[in-house]
Design an enzyme around this catalytic site. Structure first.
Site, PDB file in Angstrom:
ATOM      1  N   GLU A  19     -43.226  49.091  -0.544  1.00  0.00           N
ATOM      2  CA  GLU A  19     -43.753  49.303   0.798  1.00  0.00           C
ATOM      3  C   GLU A  19     -45.268  49.474   0.631  1.00  0.00           C
ATOM      4  O   GLU A  19     -45.713  50.304  -0.168  1.00  0.00           O
ATOM      5  CB  GLU A  19     -43.149  50.583   1.402  1.00  0.00           C
ATOM      6  CG  GLU A  19     -43.605  50.764   2.826  1.00  0.00           C
ATOM      7  CD  GLU A  19     -43.026  51.993   3.510  1.00  0.00           C
ATOM      8  OE1 GLU A  19     -42.166  52.672   2.917  1.00  0.00           O
ATOM      9  OE2 GLU A  19     -43.469  52.263   4.635  1.00  0.00           O
ATOM     10  N   ARG A  24     -34.443  56.945 -10.867  1.00  0.00           N
ATOM     11  CA  ARG A  24     -35.889  56.736 -10.834  1.00  0.00           C
ATOM     12  C   ARG A  24     -36.533  57.440 -12.020  1.00  0.00           C
ATOM     13  O   ARG A  24     -35.980  58.380 -12.590  1.00  0.00           O
ATOM     14  CB  ARG A  24     -36.485  57.202  -9.509  1.00  0.00           C
ATOM     15  CG  ARG A  24     -36.373  58.695  -9.219  1.00  0.00           C
ATOM     16  CD  ARG A  24     -37.228  59.063  -8.005  1.00  0.00           C
ATOM     17  NE  ARG A  24     -37.006  58.153  -6.889  1.00  0.00           N
ATOM     18  CZ  ARG A  24     -38.000  57.554  -6.209  1.00  0.00           C
ATOM     19  NH1 ARG A  24     -39.249  57.763  -6.507  1.00  0.00           N
ATOM     20  NH2 ARG A  24     -37.731  56.769  -5.203  1.00  0.00           N
ATOM     21  N   LYS A  44     -45.604  59.027  -3.546  1.00  0.00           N
ATOM     22  CA  LYS A  44     -46.802  58.405  -2.974  1.00  0.00           C
ATOM     23  C   LYS A  44     -47.486  59.340  -1.988  1.00  0.00           C
ATOM     24  O   LYS A  44     -48.703  59.342  -1.875  1.00  0.00           O
ATOM     25  CB  LYS A  44     -46.420  57.100  -2.271  1.00  0.00           C
ATOM     26  CG  LYS A  44     -46.230  55.952  -3.236  1.00  0.00           C
ATOM     27  CD  LYS A  44     -46.185  54.620  -2.511  1.00  0.00           C
ATOM     28  CE  LYS A  44     -44.773  54.282  -2.113  1.00  0.00           C
ATOM     29  NZ  LYS A  44     -44.603  52.899  -1.656  1.00  0.00           N
TER      30      LYS A  44
HETATM   31  P1  ATP Z   1     -41.465  55.933  -0.549  1.00  0.00           P
HETATM   32  O1  ATP Z   1     -40.126  55.326  -0.225  1.00  0.00           O
HETATM   33  O2  ATP Z   1     -41.514  57.399  -0.558  1.00  0.00           O
HETATM   34  O3  ATP Z   1     -42.596  55.293   0.163  1.00  0.00           O
HETATM   35  P2  ATP Z   1     -41.104  54.675  -3.082  1.00  0.00           P
HETATM   36  O4  ATP Z   1     -41.682  55.194  -4.337  1.00  0.00           O
HETATM   37  O5  ATP Z   1     -39.655  54.512  -2.931  1.00  0.00           O
HETATM   38  O6  ATP Z   1     -41.742  55.607  -2.031  1.00  0.00           O
HETATM   39  P3  ATP Z   1     -41.402  51.852  -2.546  1.00  0.00           P
HETATM   40  O7  ATP Z   1     -42.659  51.117  -2.286  1.00  0.00           O
HETATM   41  O8  ATP Z   1     -40.324  51.790  -1.564  1.00  0.00           O
HETATM   42  O9  ATP Z   1     -41.847  53.328  -2.773  1.00  0.00           O
HETATM   43  O10 ATP Z   1     -40.865  51.433  -3.973  1.00  0.00           O
HETATM   44  C1  ATP Z   1     -40.737  50.086  -4.381  1.00  0.00           C
HETATM   45  C2  ATP Z   1     -39.672  49.976  -5.431  1.00  0.00           C
HETATM   46  O11 ATP Z   1     -39.990  50.785  -6.552  1.00  0.00           O
HETATM   47  C3  ATP Z   1     -38.340  50.456  -4.905  1.00  0.00           C
HETATM   48  O12 ATP Z   1     -37.342  49.528  -5.287  1.00  0.00           O
HETATM   49  C4  ATP Z   1     -38.129  51.780  -5.559  1.00  0.00           C
HETATM   50  O13 ATP Z   1     -36.775  52.032  -5.761  1.00  0.00           O
HETATM   51  C5  ATP Z   1     -38.900  51.622  -6.874  1.00  0.00           C
HETATM   52  N1  ATP Z   1     -39.389  52.911  -7.346  1.00  0.00           N
HETATM   53  C6  ATP Z   1     -40.159  53.788  -6.665  1.00  0.00           C
HETATM   54  N2  ATP Z   1     -40.369  54.900  -7.385  1.00  0.00           N
HETATM   55  C7  ATP Z   1     -39.728  54.733  -8.558  1.00  0.00           C
HETATM   56  C8  ATP Z   1     -39.572  55.536  -9.739  1.00  0.00           C
HETATM   57  N3  ATP Z   1     -40.118  56.739  -9.847  1.00  0.00           N
HETATM   58  N4  ATP Z   1     -38.833  55.031 -10.749  1.00  0.00           N
HETATM   59  C9  ATP Z   1     -38.288  53.803 -10.663  1.00  0.00           C
HETATM   60  N5  ATP Z   1     -38.397  53.004  -9.587  1.00  0.00           N
HETATM   61  C10 ATP Z   1     -39.105  53.452  -8.543  1.00  0.00           C
HETATM   62 MG    MG Z   2     -38.994  53.412  -0.818  1.00  0.00          MG
END
Ligand code: ATP
Ligand code: MG
Length: 568
Positions: free
Chosen positions: A43, A270, A280
């Site tokens: 995102e 994660r 984030k």
């Molecule tokens: P948010 O949903 O709070 O904005 P997010 O970290 O999930 O944050 P995304 O941009 O949705 O952000 O993440 C993109 C991809 O990265 C998703 O598939 C998510 O599952 C993966 N991802 C995010 N954080 C982690 C992490 N700490 N370890 C492994 N994969 C991650």
């Molecule tokens: Mg997310």
């Protein structure tokens, strides 16, 4: 943690992880034609961090292993928090990590028309309805995991009325938040996600790609699986918190899938790291409140921050490989990330000498004005890195900590009456110190032994226990050196007293800026180039560095110094 053990494990690594097992099973059964197609779906509401790197390596890595493809898809369904700055940074970071989505760059927002049509299809099936209640009313009706929810009074609207209201939602007839489109699933489901979840909300927000075309936006759950379906994704890999969303992912697909092809969602744990925040939202706070110097501050766990700190793409990919994929949440020791960069830089980084906290030495028996050239090996791990010239003269700089006036018995560095070897040069002996009126040492007076030149082959007749690094004072170049330490003092930054937040765990000493000296060979070092400053750690040239003022970042300290090493 036994790092050698970890390394051996990563080299062996013949067994498959659970996602690879699933993929191989699907391939052998001919599911989805035996294709493997993954996606990385960020995102664009922040910069990518090391957790995302893990997901990038996993998605692109699986596709590579199974001759498949990986898409980069911006999951841009929430215009309020999204920005093109983030889109650009994400593309830059994925490329820098060494991955290529080729011509498969997509945006969930490109599918808004299709998603709208599918919502209409679901309404026509009698499986979605427009709810006029307030958010509060709906939330009290949701119930709890142990208590069933209550059905909305609008749940049994006619299909015609729902179609009409949904169209008018899209046409902007209602204010923000006045109505939502909900899936009609089961208000008594033990899975809260299935209690008539929202599909569309009214929100007048300018979208970075679709502008003001839409005033309704699909919810993540409705957009994600359908986007996977549009793109022909076979394996939709996400983190564990989406496990409970999987029945909903499947429910939405059930409404639209035609034919045999269908994506499958699989969850993994994660990445969490000690001494690191990975949300984030929290990283944004650090940036907005100027607690760090931007998203690329070398203390940030962002990819751009790690890059500026001196991490290489190889070290991050190797780290992702070593930690593997887990089914349960866990926390990885940040020392393992530091180990990965040390391993990589040990092979690649040229060695140089830098004196971070200098004190002057005068060699009283060395001719004034004489400058001698000595040879030094650039990288003992890589012969092709060649050799360089060092300058040796009467006035030298050494590290203040390498001298003690009244040393303890096991001190093998320089002290009155003691001998020490200068790396690649001679054995020197300390005879006397000069002090100023405050009693501080200003100069150390030594003599050198001309018969002890390194590499000359003349055997030493006595034992010299310590070897220290040094610079010739008049050839040394001043440099600003930024010593970074962990950003948080607590292994778990979120471990705080009740009225405090993670910021109370910030390490006040995470950045120390000092003025040191480096070898003249570094005077034209380019941005991001990496060196081992012998005994001091790995350093890289910061983006702020100019020919007038060199700036280095400490990437990571060395585990061992070679203080006791005898030979060079
Ligand atoms: P948010 O949903 O709070 O904005 P997010 O970290 O999930 O944050 P995304 O941009 O949705 O952000 O993440 C993109 C991809 O990265 C998703 O598939 C998510 O599952 C993966 N991802 C995010 N954080 C982690 C992490 N700490 N370890 C492994 N994969 C991650
Ligand atoms: Mg997310």
């Amino acid at each position: 943690m036994n790092m050698n053990h970890i390394e051996d494990e990563s080299k062996k690594k013949t067994s498959l992880n659970f996602i690879e097992q699933l993929i191989e099973k699907n391939i052998s059964e001919g599911k989805n034609g035996g294709r493997v197609h993954t996606r990385f779906p960020p995102e664009p509401n922040g910069y990518l961090h090391i957790g995302h790197a893990k997901s990038i390596c996993l998605n692109f890595g699986l596709a590579k292993k199974y001759n498949g493809l990986t898409n980069l898809r911006f999951d841009d369904t929430n215009p309020a928090k999204e920005d093109v700055e983030y889109v650009d940074s994400i593309m830059r970071d994925v490329k820098w990590l060494g991955f290529d989505w080729e011509d498969r760059l997509y945006y969930a927002s490109d599918y808004f028309d299709q998603l709208y049509e599918w919502a209409v299809v679901i309404i026509k099936k009698g499986k979605a309805y427009v709810d006029d209640q307030s958010a509060e009313e709906m939330s009290t009706q949701r119930g709890t995991p142990s208590k069933p929810g209550i059905e909305s009074p609008y749940r049994n609207r006619s299909i015609e009325e729902n179609l009409d209201l949904f169209r008018r939602m899209k046409d902007g007839e209602f204010p923000d938040g006045a109505r939502i489109l909900r899936a009609k699933i089961d208000m008594a489901s033990p899975n809260m996600q299935l209690r008539d979840p929202a599909m569309y909300r009214i929100k007048r927000a300018h979208h970075h790609r679709t502008g003001d075309k839409w005033c309704i936006y699909p919810m993540y759950d409705f957009a994600h699986g359908q986007s996977d379906y549009i793109e022909g994704i076979t394996n939709s890999i996400c983190t564990l918190e989406f496990e409970v969303h999987r029945p909903l992912y499947d429910w939405y697909l059930d409404q639209i899938v035609e034919g045999d092809y269908r994506p499958v969602q699989t969850e993994f744990a994660r990445l969490n790291l000690t001494y690191t925040v990975m949300s984030k939202r929290k990283l944004l706070q650090l940036v907005e409140e100027n607690l760090v110097h931007g998203w690329d501050d070398p203390r940030m766990p962002t990819i751009t921050g790690l890059r500026r700190r001196g991490y290489t793409p190889e070290s991050i990919r190797n780290f992702a490989d070593i930690i593997g994929v887990a089914k349960r949440d866990n926390v990885i020791d940040v020392a393992l990330l530091e180990y990965s960069i040390k391993e990589d830089l040990n092979k690649k980084a040229n060695r140089v000498m830098a004196v971070l906290d200098p004190i002057k030495i005068i060699l009283t028996n060395y001719p004034e004005g004489q400058v001698e050239e000595l040879e030094a090996i650039n990288n003992p791990e890589d012969e092709s890195a060649g050799k360089r010239t060092l300058y040796f003269s009467r006035e030298l700089l050494i590290e203040r900590a390498d001298f003690m006036e009244n040393p303890p018995s096991k001190f093998f560095r320089l002290a009155p009456g003691n001998e020490v070897r200068l790396r690649y040069a001679y054995v020197i002996k300390c005879n006397k110190v000069s002090k100023n009126t405050e009693g501080e040492i200003t100069e150390i007076l030594c003599t050198y032994d001309p018969d002890t030149k390194s590499g000359s082959g003349i055997p030493l007749t006595r034992k010299v226990k310590g070897t220290i690094h040094w610079l010739s004072a008049s050839q040394a170049i001043p440099a600003e050196i930024r010593l970074y330490d962990r950003l948080f003092i607590n292994e778990n930054p979120d471990d705080v007293e009740e009225d405090k937040d993670f910021k109370s765990n910030l390490n006040p000493d995470s950045l120390q800026i000092i003025n040191g000296f480096v070898e003249p060979v570094l005077d034209d070092a380019i941005h991001e180039s990496k060196y081992q400053f012998e005994r001091n750690g790995y350093f890289c040239v910061d983006l702020d560095s100019t020919p007038e003022k060199l700036v280095f970042n400490r990437t990571v300290s060395l585990r061992d110094s070679w203080t006791k090493m005898n030979k060079d």
